[in-house]
Design a protein around this motif. Structure first.
Motif, PDB file in Angstrom:
ATOM      1  N   UNK A   1     185.004 -28.186  10.064  1.00 21.44           N
ATOM      2  CA  UNK A   1     185.481 -29.442  10.631  1.00 21.44           C
ATOM      3  C   UNK A   1     185.238 -29.343  12.123  1.00 21.44           C
ATOM      4  N   UNK A   2     184.265 -30.177  12.633  1.00 24.04           N
ATOM      5  CA  UNK A   2     183.849 -30.109  14.026  1.00 24.04           C
ATOM      6  C   UNK A   2     184.015 -31.475  14.657  1.00 24.04           C
ATOM      7  N   UNK A   3     184.828 -31.533  15.715  1.00 25.81           N
ATOM      8  CA  UNK A   3     185.099 -32.811  16.387  1.00 25.81           C
ATOM      9  C   UNK A   3     185.588 -33.875  15.399  1.00 25.81           C
ATOM     10  N   UNK A   4     186.392 -33.445  14.449  1.00 24.52           N
ATOM     11  CA  UNK A   4     186.968 -34.367  13.481  1.00 24.52           C
ATOM     12  C   UNK A   4     186.059 -34.729  12.334  1.00 24.52           C
ATOM     13  N   UNK A   5     184.816 -34.209  12.334  1.00 24.86           N
ATOM     14  CA  UNK A   5     183.842 -34.527  11.288  1.00 24.86           C
ATOM     15  C   UNK A   5     183.537 -33.281  10.453  1.00 24.86           C
ATOM     16  N   UNK A   6     183.352 -33.482   9.138  1.00 29.77           N
ATOM     17  CA  UNK A   6     182.980 -32.380   8.260  1.00 29.77           C
ATOM     18  C   UNK A   6     181.490 -32.105   8.375  1.00 29.77           C
ATOM     19  N   UNK A   7     181.135 -30.843   8.525  1.00 30.24           N
ATOM     20  CA  UNK A   7     179.735 -30.446   8.644  1.00 30.24           C
ATOM     21  C   UNK A   7     179.479 -29.224   7.778  1.00 30.24           C
ATOM     22  N   UNK A   8     178.246 -29.140   7.243  1.00 29.55           N
ATOM     23  CA  UNK A   8     177.866 -27.988   6.426  1.00 29.55           C
ATOM     24  C   UNK A   8     176.640 -27.338   7.047  1.00 29.55           C
ATOM     25  N   UNK A   9     176.705 -26.017   7.200  1.00 29.42           N
ATOM     26  CA  UNK A   9     175.617 -25.266   7.828  1.00 29.42           C
ATOM     27  C   UNK A   9     175.240 -24.104   6.930  1.00 29.42           C
ATOM     28  N   UNK A  10     173.937 -23.958   6.681  1.00 25.29           N
ATOM     29  CA  UNK A  10     173.446 -22.818   5.904  1.00 25.29           C
ATOM     30  C   UNK A  10     172.917 -21.767   6.871  1.00 25.29           C
ATOM     31  N   UNK A  11     173.341 -20.530   6.659  1.00 25.84           N
ATOM     32  CA  UNK A  11     173.023 -19.459   7.615  1.00 25.84           C
ATOM     33  C   UNK A  11     172.404 -18.283   6.880  1.00 25.84           C
ATOM     34  N   UNK A  12     171.321 -17.742   7.441  1.00 28.87           N
ATOM     35  CA  UNK A  12     170.751 -16.478   6.995  1.00 28.87           C
ATOM     36  C   UNK A  12     171.056 -15.433   8.062  1.00 28.87           C
ATOM     37  N   UNK A  13     171.544 -14.294   7.636  1.00 30.70           N
ATOM     38  CA  UNK A  13     171.944 -13.269   8.590  1.00 30.70           C
ATOM     39  C   UNK A  13     171.839 -11.902   7.937  1.00 30.70           C
ATOM     40  N   UNK A  14     172.028 -10.859   8.727  1.00 31.58           N
ATOM     41  CA  UNK A  14     172.065  -9.511   8.166  1.00 31.58           C
ATOM     42  C   UNK A  14     173.356  -9.312   7.386  1.00 31.58           C
ATOM     43  N   UNK A  15     173.286  -8.497   6.356  1.00 28.06           N
ATOM     44  CA  UNK A  15     174.467  -8.197   5.547  1.00 28.06           C
ATOM     45  C   UNK A  15     175.576  -7.625   6.440  1.00 28.06           C
ATOM     46  N   UNK A  16     176.775  -8.116   6.253  1.00 28.66           N
ATOM     47  CA  UNK A  16     177.976  -7.668   6.979  1.00 28.66           C
ATOM     48  C   UNK A  16     178.060  -8.195   8.411  1.00 28.66           C
ATOM     49  N   UNK A  17     177.035  -8.911   8.923  1.00 27.22           N
ATOM     50  CA  UNK A  17     177.184  -9.571  10.223  1.00 27.22           C
ATOM     51  C   UNK A  17     178.189 -10.710  10.083  1.00 27.22           C
ATOM     52  N   UNK A  18     179.011 -10.908  11.111  1.00 17.80           N
ATOM     53  CA  UNK A  18     179.943 -12.039  11.054  1.00 17.80           C
ATOM     54  C   UNK A  18     179.533 -13.097  12.072  1.00 17.80           C
ATOM     55  N   UNK A  19     180.356 -14.119  12.218  1.00 19.91           N
ATOM     56  CA  UNK A  19     180.014 -15.235  13.102  1.00 19.91           C
ATOM     57  C   UNK A  19     180.210 -14.901  14.571  1.00 19.91           C
ATOM     58  N   UNK A  20     181.057 -13.907  14.850  1.00 18.10           N
ATOM     59  CA  UNK A  20     181.363 -13.610  16.245  1.00 18.10           C
ATOM     60  C   UNK A  20     182.391 -14.563  16.817  1.00 18.10           C
ATOM     61  N   UNK A  21     183.453 -14.797  16.040  1.00 15.38           N
ATOM     62  CA  UNK A  21     184.524 -15.690  16.494  1.00 15.38           C
ATOM     63  C   UNK A  21     185.860 -14.994  16.329  1.00 15.38           C
ATOM     64  N   UNK A  22     186.846 -15.533  17.014  1.00 14.32           N
ATOM     65  CA  UNK A  22     188.238 -15.123  16.789  1.00 14.32           C
ATOM     66  C   UNK A  22     189.001 -16.328  16.280  1.00 14.32           C
ATOM     67  N   UNK A  23     189.814 -16.103  15.246  1.00 16.51           N
ATOM     68  CA  UNK A  23     190.607 -17.175  14.662  1.00 16.51           C
ATOM     69  C   UNK A  23     192.054 -17.078  15.130  1.00 16.51           C
ATOM     70  N   UNK A  24     192.773 -18.201  14.992  1.00 14.62           N
ATOM     71  CA  UNK A  24     194.196 -18.173  15.301  1.00 14.62           C
ATOM     72  C   UNK A  24     194.899 -17.189  14.367  1.00 14.62           C
ATOM     73  N   UNK A  25     196.048 -16.691  14.784  1.00 11.42           N
ATOM     74  CA  UNK A  25     196.761 -15.686  14.007  1.00 11.42           C
ATOM     75  C   UNK A  25     197.177 -16.227  12.644  1.00 11.42           C
ATOM     76  N   UNK A  26     197.181 -15.324  11.672  1.00 13.06           N
ATOM     77  CA  UNK A  26     197.625 -15.706  10.340  1.00 13.06           C
ATOM     78  C   UNK A  26     199.119 -16.036  10.342  1.00 13.06           C
TER      79      UNK A  26
END
Length: 432
Positions: free
Chosen positions: A51-76
């Motif tokens: 959900x980006x700027x209030x809109x739903x978006x879908x992105x397909x990503x190819x990456x190395x195995x076990x690589x992550x997005x490089x983000x931090x999320x709010x606490x659980x």
């Protein structure tokens, strides 16, 4: 899951994510928390719903195995325990403390991540399945009793007479999840025949149910309106040790005992700690089983390389709780006294905040430390265990910072980050 930080040169930055965007799904599966994310992001090809700027978006990503997005999320958001245990320490806190002190953690994710004990009374089939699917192993289970009526009286849960603990345990064990259990032992309640029944019922799942540790009930002076419970004392601890050999024979372990006693029992009963081999892989060291054996062994090894002298005269103070004061003065003090130019005073702090029956160092408060040390010549610094601080290592139980305590004591107040005397000596050598 809301993104609160984008790392530089990350995959997230490359695909145009921003702080405030929300990750909804990975490969069509909902992402509810950090564990979902870590489990689902590992694939090389992933489809991400945001959900980006209030809109739903879908992105397909190819990456190395076990690589992550490089983000931090709010606490659980941590799930609250569904019980009202008669011995719950949370209920024994005084009024007007910070909100977090009164929170009862009943979240299996915290059990997996940090070794917190949970009762599983409010755990659903869906959650049990998730644990198995994501292989959240090991988990740490608060057992206390397996007799249905006694368990209900102890835990005071809201889901009828039986919370089906043993069925849940069987499901997890049958699906490859390793478990460790704990019994908070209360005199004349879940001891005696009840202790043997609990051990017997859980031992049916050994060795995948790897250990069952026994800890003494902790009671504070703030129990107004709570059920009357009996304290654990020296005589009670000695009686448990009389019973312990037969229990170990009846329920034998492998590399370490199946039934383990927490360190407090050995100190209360004036018994020597078992050798290192007894504790196996130290699975429960952060839960008070084997901490002191580990400390003693590390200290003896590290002390072989202590300096014979400090470059210039230094005086420090070490603060301990009533439970471990004798260990420090008998073991540590004679070794430190041999170091020239080093003067060390040891101070035993009574726990006036919770009451004198609470004797562990991790529950000492800043105000008790200050009130019992003010006026003494404490030297260049005062040291104690990091366990007096919260998980962020910023506040004591009574909301004091290290700087605040330092100002009150008119000297530096420090904590050992790994409960190591070597850490203190290294610091002093650098200061000198």
């Amino acid at each position: 899951m809301k993104i609160v930080k984008i790392k530089e040169n990350s995959l997230a930055q490359e695909i145009g994510l921003s702080e405030g965007d929300q990750l909804i799904k990975i490969n069509g599966e909902r992402v509810l928390d950090h564990l979902d994310y870590e489990f689902r992001i590992a694939d090389e090809n992933v489809i991400l719903d945001f959900k980006m700027n209030g809109q739903l978006s879908q992105i397909e990503v190819e990456k190395d195995y076990d690589d992550d997005l490089g983000v931090e999320f709010e606490e659980m958001k941590i799930r609250k325990c569904g019980n009202d245990c008669v011995f719950c320490f949370v209920d024994q806190n005084p009024k007007n403390m910070r909100d977090g002190i009164y929170f009862r953690d009943g979240d299996y994710r915290m059990s997996y991540l940090y070794g917190h004990y949970i009762t599983m009374t409010n755990m659903s089939k869906k959650e049990l399945k998730r644990i198995v699917d994501q292989k959240l192993s090991p988990l740490y289970i608060s057992v206390h009793a397996t007799d249905v009526d006694l368990r209900r009286r102890l835990l005071l849960y809201k889901w009828g007479k039986d919370d089906f603990l043993l069925k849940k345990v069987k499901y997890l064990i049958d699906n490859g999840i390793e478990l460790h259990g704990q019994i908070v032992l209360i005199p004349n309640m879940n001891d005696g025949k009840h202790l043997k029944k609990t051990a017997s019922d859980i031992y049916e799942f050994f060795p995948k149910f790897k250990t069952l540790s026994i800890v003494p009930v902790g009671l504070t002076r703030h129990r107004d309106g709570l059920p009357e419970l009996n304290y654990v004392n020296n005589n009670y601890a000695k009686k448990l040790f009389d019973e312990y050999p037969s229990l170990n024979k009846q329920f034998p372990g492998k590399k370490s005992p199946f039934l383990l006693l927490s360190d407090e029992w050995y100190i209360l009963a004036n018994k020597p700690f078992p050798p290192k081999e007894y504790y196996g892989e130290y699975d429960l060291i952060e839960n008070g089983v084997g901490q002191f054996r580990d400390f003693i062994d590390r200290f003896k090894e590290e002390s072989l390389n202590f300096p014979k002298q400090i470059n210039k005269p230094i005086k420090i103070s070490i603060v301990t709780s009533t439970l471990v004061y004798d260990i420090f003065t008998n073991l540590v003090k004679p070794v430190l006294e041999k170091i020239k130019n080093l003067e060390v005073n040891f101070y035993k702090i009574e726990n006036n905040f919770f009451g004198d029956s609470v004797t562990v160092a991790g529950l000492l408060t800043g105000k008790d430390i200050i009130s019992q040390l003010e006026g003494y010549d404490l030297g260049n610094s005062v040291w104690t265990t990091y366990r007096i601080l919260n998980e962020d290592q910023t506040l004591t139980l009574d909301d004091m910072t290290l700087d605040q305590i330092s100002k009150k004591l008119d000297t530096k107040f420090r904590v050992s980050k790994n409960d190591s005397i070597k850490e203190i000596i290294d610091y002093l050598e650098n200061e000198a």
